[in-house]
Design an enzyme around this catalytic site. Sequence first.
Site, PDB file in Angstrom:
ATOM      1  N   SER A  72       0.854  -1.178   0.000  1.00  9.57           N
ATOM      2  CA  SER A  72       0.000   0.000   0.000  1.00  9.57           C
ATOM      3  C   SER A  72       0.889   1.226   0.000  1.00  9.57           C
ATOM      4  CB  SER A  72      -0.880  -0.014   1.249  1.00  9.57           C
ATOM      5  OG  SER A  72      -1.314   1.301   1.540  1.00  9.57           O
ATOM      6  N   LYS A 101     -15.986 -11.406 -32.265  1.00 11.37           N
ATOM      7  CA  LYS A 101     -14.571 -11.624 -31.931  1.00 11.37           C
ATOM      8  C   LYS A 101     -14.088 -10.922 -30.665  1.00 11.37           C
ATOM      9  CE  LYS A 101     -14.213 -12.200 -36.691  1.00 11.37           C
ATOM     10  NZ  LYS A 101     -15.512 -11.482 -36.755  1.00 11.37           N
ATOM     11  N   GLU A 129      -7.478 -10.991  -6.073  1.00 13.63           N
ATOM     12  CA  GLU A 129      -8.654 -10.130  -6.264  1.00 13.63           C
ATOM     13  C   GLU A 129      -8.936  -9.908  -7.742  1.00 13.63           C
ATOM     14  OE1 GLU A 129      -8.696  -6.798  -3.052  1.00 13.63           O
ATOM     15  OE2 GLU A 129      -6.648  -7.532  -3.216  1.00 13.63           O
TER      16      GLU A 129
HETATM   17  N1  ARG Z   1     -15.211  -8.875 -41.090  1.00 12.83           N
HETATM   18  C1  ARG Z   1     -16.338  -9.719 -41.272  1.00 12.83           C
HETATM   19  C2  ARG Z   1     -16.672 -10.432 -39.949  1.00 12.83           C
HETATM   20  O1  ARG Z   1     -15.814 -10.569 -39.154  1.00 12.83           O
HETATM   21  C3  ARG Z   1     -16.083 -10.737 -42.331  1.00 12.83           C
HETATM   22  C4  ARG Z   1     -17.299 -11.270 -42.978  1.00 12.83           C
HETATM   23  C5  ARG Z   1     -17.901 -10.231 -43.835  1.00 12.83           C
HETATM   24  N2  ARG Z   1     -18.983 -10.732 -44.583  1.00 12.83           N
HETATM   25  C6  ARG Z   1     -19.858  -9.933 -45.174  1.00 12.83           C
HETATM   26  N3  ARG Z   1     -20.838 -10.494 -45.794  1.00 12.83           N
HETATM   27  N4  ARG Z   1     -19.763  -8.636 -45.119  1.00 12.83           N
HETATM   28  O2  ARG Z   1     -17.796 -10.824 -39.692  1.00 12.83           O
END
Ligand code: ARG
Length: 458
Positions: free
Chosen positions: A274, A322, A287
């Site tokens: 601390s 993603k 934590e």
């Molecule tokens: N960058 C797009 C994704 O991650 C790729 C696929 C794009 N497909 C399309 N029909 N615009 O989903």
Amino acid sequence: MWGGRFADGPSAIMREINASIPFDKALWRQDIAGSQAHVAMLARQGIVSEEDAKAISEGLDRIASEYEMAGVPEDWDLEDIHMTTEARLAELIGPVAGRLHTARSRNDQVATDFRMWVRDAIDQMDHGLEALQNELVFRAEEHAESIMPGFTHLQTAQPVTLGHHLMAYYEMFGRDRSRLADARARLNECPLGSAALAGTGFPIDREMTSEALGFDGPTANSLDAVSDRDFAMDYLYAASVTALHLSRLAEELIIWASQPFGFVRMPDALSTGSSIMPQKKNPDAAELVRGHAGRVIGCHTALMITMKGLPLAYSKDMQDDKPPVFEAAGLMALSIAAMTGMIADSTFNTERMREAAELGYATATDLADWLVREADIPFREAHHITGAAVKLAESRGCALDDLPLADLQKIDDRIDERIFEALSVDASVAARSSYGGTAPDEVRRQVKRARAALGLDG
Ligand code: ARG
């Protein structure tokens, strides 16, 4: 790429909202591998010439080494990793680059890339969990006889051994690994060749690309293949449950490391001080493991909600698949590594644990069990007699086995001196030798089975 149909270019906002390259560049290795498999198949099927395929393949190799050395360039106009690579390929080899996308769409391309990425993430998480299980087993073996209070409601319940407690987490992480294995088996089908949604009229060989990319076989339905993100949700669910287990263990370490408990001293390397209170040593790593679980569970929820209203087939919402997966994978790698370090290098204060077990009337059940066994008293009545003994000990501020026999006999005259053999914490844990129980010998058996399962015995 689709300029033919459009009079005007996209607005600045459109470019920004559309661009996934800032995060999907993480897929570059999978994207190049997928393209290599695809072009080799196109050549073998006579869909592109051997010569063109060779130029494309060499171009892709060159791009891979560029990415390796300098990173993936981020140009929003090129949207994503797929178009970024294709545009670079065109710079390198000219119009022949345009043949790579024959019989393919970004829809099956991204579905394939992402499956491969998640497959690697599953394998990495599994390795991390195996290392954590190894440490748990080592520490459990070391502490097969170390006595601590076992809790229910966080109230002292019965004495257990630290080894037993650690092996409980070994079991949890074992289930987590089996969830990952399930997810991996279901994931391992190749979408490539599904094209935009309906398949393709070109004479492609889906078995060939599937095999080249390490899949068990091609996906069965092209509409499903480009719309499906179950594999990512399976992974995030498995990660969430794992994170939850890590969080429970982290919570216990945090409690155990507090001064009133004093059960454990965390490694300096995984603690912080601390800036104002010089005496403090804070269990920050634990934590943060506990905190990260919330974020990982949030990632799982985020993807489920992204997917829940989407009609078949691909919609651009799916581009948002993603970031939560990448975030969760990073958090899991850190959390598992931090927990492995904490388990490996924490110092357990076994004297303090034993004292706590002795102070909490943890052997009250043993007194009741003794009355049932030795004096043939029904358990409910034995429970009542024991309650009176605990009350008396509490009023005197002593342990159960510090009560004089005469006083115990005043509570119930069927008690005799043999009771003291049952009242020690050692006798209590040694007695619990049922399969999976806390007795040191039984814990050693659990450890032995675990060592064999982990392949630790050579
Ligand atoms: N960058 C797009 C994704 O991650 C790729 C696929 C794009 N497909 C399309 N029909 N615009 O989903």
